[in-house]
Design a protein around this motif. Structure first.
Motif, PDB file in Angstrom:
ATOM      1  N   TRP A 185      -6.073  -0.712  -3.990  1.00 54.03           N
ATOM      2  CA  TRP A 185      -4.758  -0.544  -4.623  1.00 54.03           C
ATOM      3  C   TRP A 185      -4.934  -0.077  -6.066  1.00 54.03           C
ATOM      4  O   TRP A 185      -4.272   0.852  -6.524  1.00 54.03           O
ATOM      5  CB  TRP A 185      -3.969  -1.860  -4.615  1.00 54.03           C
TER       6      TRP A 185
ATOM      7  N   ILE B  73       0.200  -7.219  -7.148  1.00 54.61           N
ATOM      8  CA  ILE B  73      -1.255  -7.216  -7.275  1.00 54.61           C
ATOM      9  C   ILE B  73      -1.701  -8.319  -8.211  1.00 54.61           C
ATOM     10  O   ILE B  73      -2.583  -9.113  -7.905  1.00 54.61           O
ATOM     11  CB  ILE B  73      -1.762  -5.858  -7.798  1.00 54.61           C
TER      12      ILE B  73
ATOM     13  N   SER C 297       0.832  -1.199   0.000  1.00 52.00           N
ATOM     14  CA  SER C 297       0.000   0.000   0.000  1.00 52.00           C
ATOM     15  C   SER C 297       0.866   1.249   0.000  1.00 52.00           C
ATOM     16  O   SER C 297       0.626   2.196  -0.745  1.00 52.00           O
ATOM     17  CB  SER C 297      -0.911   0.034   1.231  1.00 52.00           C
TER      18      SER C 297
ATOM     19  N   ILE D  19       2.758   1.674  -3.363  1.00 51.85           N
ATOM     20  CA  ILE D  19       1.913   2.155  -4.451  1.00 51.85           C
ATOM     21  C   ILE D  19       1.615   3.632  -4.273  1.00 51.85           C
ATOM     22  O   ILE D  19       1.736   4.434  -5.205  1.00 51.85           O
ATOM     23  CB  ILE D  19       0.614   1.343  -4.503  1.00 51.85           C
TER      24      ILE D  19
ATOM     25  N   SER E 205       5.350  -3.819  -7.038  1.00 47.15           N
ATOM     26  CA  SER E 205       4.017  -3.716  -6.454  1.00 47.15           C
ATOM     27  C   SER E 205       2.947  -4.127  -7.458  1.00 47.15           C
ATOM     28  O   SER E 205       2.006  -4.856  -7.109  1.00 47.15           O
ATOM     29  CB  SER E 205       3.744  -2.288  -5.992  1.00 47.15           C
TER      30      SER E 205
ATOM     31  N   ILE F  53      -3.328   6.933  -0.561  1.00 47.63           N
ATOM     32  CA  ILE F  53      -3.924   5.607  -0.681  1.00 47.63           C
ATOM     33  C   ILE F  53      -5.434   5.785  -0.680  1.00 47.63           C
ATOM     34  O   ILE F  53      -5.973   6.578   0.086  1.00 47.63           O
ATOM     35  CB  ILE F  53      -3.458   4.685   0.466  1.00 47.63           C
TER      36      ILE F  53
END
Ligand code: HEA
Ligand code: HEA
Ligand code: CUA
Ligand SMILES: [Cu+2]
Lengths: 285, 593, 217, 105
Positions: free
Chosen positions: B356, B378, B289, B292, B374, B300
């Protein structure tokens, strides 16, 4: 851009792989088509969500990659959107779970009139027992096992005398009748697994487990052990032959009953058999 | 108790004395940063051992018989040790002992953990458990080959490799590990609760800290189950008690056991085992998190939902354990309960995934190496989570359980996704730890090989599971239903595994080389908001904050705030007085719903 | 105010001028640490209790007679717990001398408890109730041993605190240490009482669904 | 660290809580009255006990309005342990049943 394209290509590639894959289920040979159906439902829902979500991500990555002077949005949250997504997900989950539970309900309830057969596992071989004329398996226990009594049957139990004992790892079953497979192990965990039947279950020493199915297609199938049981695990194989009733009966009758295996007539006195067995040392090694 | 003063209000008093000399500074150190590095390096070292074992396993599966040293016994020993090391000694230790130790105090603005001495003890106890584990390779009979689940009766009976000494050392090592984890865990939790700096409320914590915090809570409550089952199995093995052992006839010999239940072990093991898989997932969720958000220069999305989801996943993970036992012969009615709870978990997890992706949306995405990892996380995590839904849906698990589908599921979701986060995290925080950047080109090569390679290994594996190929099989000789093409696929998977494994050495080289030659990074190379980037020194000195502790004025995600001069505002930057900016306006908006 | 902060807060809305306090719990770290540790130990014994209840039902369970000395031991542990509490109170009232006496007495009681537990083992052993003869026995030895080990660990902390009490009786840390020892002793007493209830349960016959008799074999 | 402001609870809240406590106690007695036996009995009794305890803690100790997090953190672990205990008991009965049915003991 490149990264977004690669991600998208990966997703599309995965979908194509799934559609073209030569690696797929073995042809079904039992009544558990419903399991396959549930699986397909799950596959379609999860596959669609995966593809949509990941393509969206790939698009976002391509579209919003850094450019000079660009600035990100400031958006801490969006309750409406989040609730909506949560709701949609719950619906998707329910759509998978509901059929799953319905089929599970069938899976654990043995239908009336199913015949019974016991599969006995030990490192690393299979043997089987049919209940004989009375249709009931006699009680049996690991601690009663001797060379003469490899199934550990209770000589006191009259229901066990006519039980048919099958050693050698080959099981025959009549096509079309539901069968409850009762599972027992003398040493460690094993698992009775025939890919074409879909069903499987562990054999647990110290207790008895079961599952049921109806063999629907005649043929010869492999039994694999699907629970790690020591160095011989991958060699613990057996065979199951599904055939019509006419071939099955004679095969069954070839195999000795418990009483016969002890060299007795089936109708011989229980007490006599007990003396015989326990004279050999009974439960104690 | 002498540490009490440590977190008192007047924290700004002079922080202890910096330890002098190499040994005090780097070996018997009580500094959380040094301990974190010790944990990380030890975990990577055993991780490499597990990696090499996965090569040997793959050689046997792809090219049976090609390596003479891999016989049946060794194969099962490798599988067992590979799984156990990867899950416990690599991932758990690296996420909590490594990342947790390094980041918690820095991210919450503390000078150190609250019990530095216990923290040091935790590392040395962990090292001891690793040594006991490694020792089992050298005892007669070798390490245990019972599978990482160590199911009795098999684990302690003849016919299983390492049943003489291997299993004993394995259990002892686990018990020691639990002790080490408990010491560390007490520290992490107490530190998060009691050592936060002024202004750092729980809801201003970066999600990394939330992930590690909740994972630690899970660990503290779940590891006792491993401890209990380990001790009970040790007694069964050593004293001949019958907790888990029914009457068994082992290789023609009637043993003294009677009456125990192997299912009891399975329940205890999975009461630990399932939370354990989230213990290695939640820190990953948290870290990813933050990565990203930072690299997309955007706050976020749905911070509160993210926190609640972490809590919900943590809570739920204690009531799903028996989804590993659908075909174990347990009471069949449990299937309903556990299928339900298991699929429910997908909802909070899905929220995290959506958030995300929505964070990326309208972001300003810098495709740095941490960001690449990242994104890959995902994708692989969602793929693995979806296959989890197959397995969670009881009846669908029946044909798939104990096949390569399960192997594919847990590698995607645990062997790939969190490992990718670890790499992302290492690329991200390496500059803070060393003051130098990792080499970017090497990083990108490493990324693409690892990401595409692992996907190539584990995605097709699902289909081997559909075919029905069982896991934990030394060989597939003479199984008629397996088509030749499946053997071919196995060869390809093996080749991919070798390549991916080799690429890791590129990364290790990068780690070592950049420590000396890397480009100096400055204090905050990613222009990040969280506190660890705001230390007066890089790498942070002893006591982290120099003379004064930072004061926190805002949450961790003030990226691209409209009207602000820069696209990030560190958590400890005081507001410009009377700035009309966003906070005022948003507040007004929030006030009138 | 809420120690954990309100989970409903929207952190991005909080006016930046606002510097909320830490939101820490109003306890020393050591207190929080001990509380968490006690939660972990509760989980440990809770899991053992779950295993106990399951194993008990499996047919071959033969309850063992609890040696009467256990009651004496329980008394010793309770006294120890009370003595430590007293010590903590006295220390807070500024009477280090009597606090020390009470503190030492508390540790002594714990020692007596442990000795008594070993005596109980010896009695059972003499009666032929060995560890591996029956799961009931095994659980008895296992539970008492684990509980004893936790107390032993407590005694290590106790010894350290006793030393502090000599060297710096007035220090805050000492007061804290004594209080922590007392809390831990209370906790172990409660755990012991729960274990005792569990161990007595099958004897007294008030536990549900027991299948005595008819073992396998 | 003191309470910034003390919450005022309307008197009706107390009545409602008393009502619920009364109902929970009644339920506990019902368990006794209807002679629910075996593990179900203990599971239910412990459940009602914990619910009551939780309620009292939540309301009268001012947890309800403020400490959602703490309450969850405190309640979830013992509850999941309770689930484990209950299921293990069921499992034991099941295993025992198969032993009696098939293994003759
Ligand atoms: C990090 C580790 C990790 C994680 C996070 C998970 C997550 C999940 N796991 Fe997995 N699992 C393991 C590690 C992990 N698992 C391991 C190690 C094993 C094997 C152990 C062994 O036997 O050796 C295992 C085995 C395993 C089994 C037993 C299989 C068997 O042995 O027969 C099951 C069965 O239920 C299962 C289920 C799930 C589910 C439902 C999730 C869920 O949490 C996944 C949730 C996530 C998603 C679903 C993706 C995100 C969701 C969306 C984007 C929305 C989707 C919306 C719709 C589809 C509507 N896992
Ligand atoms: C985190 C957990 C994890 C990880 C990373 C891996 C990584 C790999 N695993 Fe494994 N595996 C397990 C956990 C894991 N595994 C578990 C729990 C089992 C079950 C055991 C059992 O059945 O008892 C298992 C079993 C298992 C099997 C099944 C064996 C069988 O059933 O017969 C196979 C077969 O192909 C396999 C292959 C691989 C391969 C090729 C890799 C990798 O080589 C993939 C590619 C490499 C990477 C992604 C790099 C990883 C990085 C490191 C290893 C650490 C180095 C760190 C730094 C440099 C920072 N693993
Ligand atoms: Cu039997 Cu594997
Ligand atoms: Cu799980």
């Amino acid at each position: 851009m490149a990264v977004g394209v690669i991600l998208a290509a990966l997703v599309v590639g995965s979908v194509i792989f799934s559609l073209l894959s030569p690696w797929w289920f073995t042809p079904l040979a039992s009544n558990w088509g419903t399991i396959d159906d549930t699986l397909i439902i799950t596959f379609v829902i999860t596959g669609a969500v995966f593809a949509v979500l990941m393509l969206f991500m790939a698009y976002a990555v391509a579209r919003f990659r850094h450019r000079d002077g660009a600035r990100a949005d400031y958006e801490p949250e969006n309750r409406r959107l989040e609730l909506w997504l949560t709701g949609a997900t719950s619906v998707g989950i329910a759509a998978m779970l509901a059929p799953g539970l319905i089929v599970w309900n069938d899976f654990i309830r043995v239908p009336e009139g199913a015949s019974t057969v016991e599969a006995l596992g030990q490192q690393w071989s299979w043997s089987f027992r049919f209940p004989g004329a009375d249709g009931v398996l006699g009680t049996a226990d690991t601690s009663r096992i001797t060379a003469e009594n490899p199934f550990g049957l209770d000589p006191d139990d009259p229901r066990g005398r006519d039980d048919v004992l099958v050693s050698g790892g080959e099981l025959h079953l009549p096509a079309g009748t539901p069968v409850k497979v009762v599972l027992r192990s003398t040493d460690v965990l094993h698992n009775f697994y025939v890919p074409q039947f879909r069903a499987k279950m562990d054999l647990v020493p110290g207790m008895v487990s079961y599952f049921w199915f109806t063999p629907e297609k005649t043929g010869t199938y492999e039994i694999l052990c699907a629970e790690l049981c020591g160095v011989g695990h991958s060699l613990m194989r057996g065979t199951v032959v599904v055939e019509d009733e006419g071939t099955f009966r004679p095969w069954l009758e070839q195999n000795p009953t418990f009483a016969q295996s002890l060299g007795r007539r089936p109708e011989q006195d229980v007490a006599e058999i007990r003396d015989e067995v326990q004279g050999e040392g009974g439960a104690e090694p | 108790m002498a540490q009490t003063a440590f977190v008192d209000e007047g924290l700004d008093h002079e922080h202890g004395h910096e330890p002098q000399g190499f040994i005090a500074k780097y070996i018997w150190s009580q500094d959380h940063k040094v301990i974190a590095i010790q944990y990380t390096l030890t975990a990577i070292a055993v991780g490499l051992l597990a990696l090499v074992m996965s090569w040997l396993m793959r050689m046997q599966i792809g090219f049976p018989g090609s390596l003479e040293m891999v016989d049946q016994e060794r194969y099962y020993q490798f599988v067992t040790m590979h799984g156990m090391i990867m899950v416990i000694y690599l991932l758990t230790a690296l996420f909590l002992g490594g990342f947790g130790n390094y980041l918690i105090p820095l991210m919450i603005g503390a000078r150190d953990m609250v019990f530095p001495y216990v923290n040091m003890l935790s590392y040395w106890t962990y090292l001891l458990s690793v040594l006991v584990l490694v020792a089992s390779f050298f005892v007669p009979g070798g390490p245990t080959g019972a599978g990482w689940t160590l199911y009795p009766p098999q684990a302690i009976l003849p016919g299983t490799p390492g049943r003489d000494w291997g299993i004993i050392l394995m259990l002892v090592s686990l018990v020691i590990f639990v002790a080490a984890f408990t010491m560390g865990g007490l520290n992490y939790i107490t530190t998060v609760l009691q050592a936060r700096t002024r202004g750092m409320t729980m809801m201003r914590l970066p999600l990394t800290v939330w992930g590690i915090f909740v994972a630690t809570v899970l660990g503290l409550l779940a590891f006792p189950a491993l401890f209990v089952s380990g001790v009970m199995m040790l007694l069964d093995r050593l004293l001949g008690t019958s907790f888990f052992m029914p009457a068994v006839l082992s290789q023609g010999e009637m043993l003294e056991y009677s009456g125990g239940s192997p299912l009891l072990f399975q329940h205890l093991f999975w009461f630990f085992g399932h939370p354990e898989v989230y213990i290695v997932a939640l820190p990953g969720f948290g870290i990813v998190s933050d990565l990203i958000s930072t690299h997309a220069r955007k706050n976020i999305f749905g911070y509160r939902m993210m926190v609640w989801a972490i809590l919900a996943i943590g809570g739920l993970s204690f009531v799903v354990w028996a989804h590993h036992m659908y075909v174990s012969g347990m009471n069949p009615y449990f299937g309903f309960f556990f299928a339900f709870t298991t699929l429910i978990i997908a909802i909070p997890t899905a929220i995290k995934v959506y958030n995300w992706v929505l964070t990326l949306w309208r972001g300003d995405i810098h495709l740095t190496v941490p960001m690449l990892f990242s994104l890959a996380f995902i994708l692989t995590f969602v793929a693995g989570g979806m296959s989890g839904l197959f397995l969670g849906n009881v009846v669908v698990d029946v044909p798939l359980s104990d096949t390569y589908f399960v192997v594919a599921h847990f590698h995607m979701v645990m062997g790939v996704a969190p490992i990718l986060v670890i790499f992302g995290g290492l690329y991200h925080w390496y500059p803070k730890v060393t003051g130098r950047m990792l080499n970017d080109t090497l990083g990108k090569i490493h990324f693409w090989i690892t990401f595409l390679g692992t996907y190539a290994i584990f995605f097709p594996m699902h289909y081997l599971g559909f075919v029905g190929i069982p896991r934990r099989y030394f060989e597939f000789e003479g199984i008629a239903f397996i088509p030749d093409s499946a053997h071919l696929l196995n060869e390809w998977i093996t080749i991919a595994a070798l390549v991916v494994g080799a690429a890791q050495f590129l990364f290790l080289f990068n780690l070592a080389w950049s420590a000396v030659r890397g480009r100096p990074s400055g204090a905050n190379p990613w222009r990040s908001t969280t506190l660890e980037w705001q230390t007066p020194e890089t790498p942070p000195g002893h006591g982290n904050w120099g003379a004064r502790l930072p004061i926190v004025y805002r949450w961790a995600y003030d990226f691209s705030v409209p009207g602000a001069a820069e696209d990030y505002i560190p958590q400890n930057r005081p507001p410009e007085r009377d700035a009309p900016g966003l906070h005022g306006s948003l507040r007004a908006e929030g006030a009138a719903p | 105010m809420n120690p954990l902060g309100s989970l409903g807060a929207k952190p991005w809305l909080q006016p930046a001028q606002d510097v909320p306090a830490w939101g820490r719990l109003p306890f020393a770290p050591a207190q929080v640490g001990l509380a968490i540790f006690m939660a972990v130990v509760t989980a440990l014994f809770g899991l053992l209790a779950a295993a106990y209840l399951m194993r008990m039902t499996l047919g071959d369970w033969r309850p063992l007679p609890e040696p009467p000395i256990l009651w004496l031991n329980t008394l010793a542990l309770a006294l120890g717990s009370a003595a430590l509490q007293r010590s903590s109170t006295l220390l807070r009232r500024g009477d280090p001398a009597r606090a020390s006496t009470a503190f030492v007495a508390g540790g002594g009681c714990a020692g007596a408890f442990l000795a008594g537990q070993i005596a109980a083992w010896a009695q059972l052993d003499a009666l032929g109730y060995f560890v591996a003869t029956n799961p009931a026995n095994t659980f008895f030895y296992l539970l008492t041993a684990l509980h004893g080990l936790h107390l032993l660990g407590g005694l290590a902390a106790w010894a350290r605190t006793a030393w502090h009490l000599r060297s710096a009786p007035g220090a805050r840390a000492t007061r804290l240490g004594v209080g922590l020892c007392a809390a831990y002793w209370h906790f172990l007493l409660v755990v012991w009482l729960a274990l005792l209830a569990l161990l007595m349960a099958d004897d007294a016959g008030w536990m549900p669904a027991m299948h005595h008799g008819a073992g396998t074999g | 660290m003191a309470h910034a402001e003390t919450q005022q609870h309307p008197i009706s809240t107390y009545f409602k809580v008393w009502g619920i406590l009364f109902v929970l106690s009644a339920l506990s007695y019902m368990v006794d009255f209807f002679q629910v036996q075996g593990y179900a009995r203990w599971f239910l009794i412990i459940l009602f006990m914990m619910l009551k305890a939780g309620l009292i803690v939540a309301v009268f100790m001012h947890l309800q309005w403020e400490r959602l997090a703490l309450r969850c953190a405190i309640l979830v672990p013992p509850l999941s342990l309770l689930v484990l205990v209950a299921l293990m008991a069921l499992e034991a009965d099941y295993v025992h049943l198969t032993r009696v049915l098939f293994l003759g003991g």
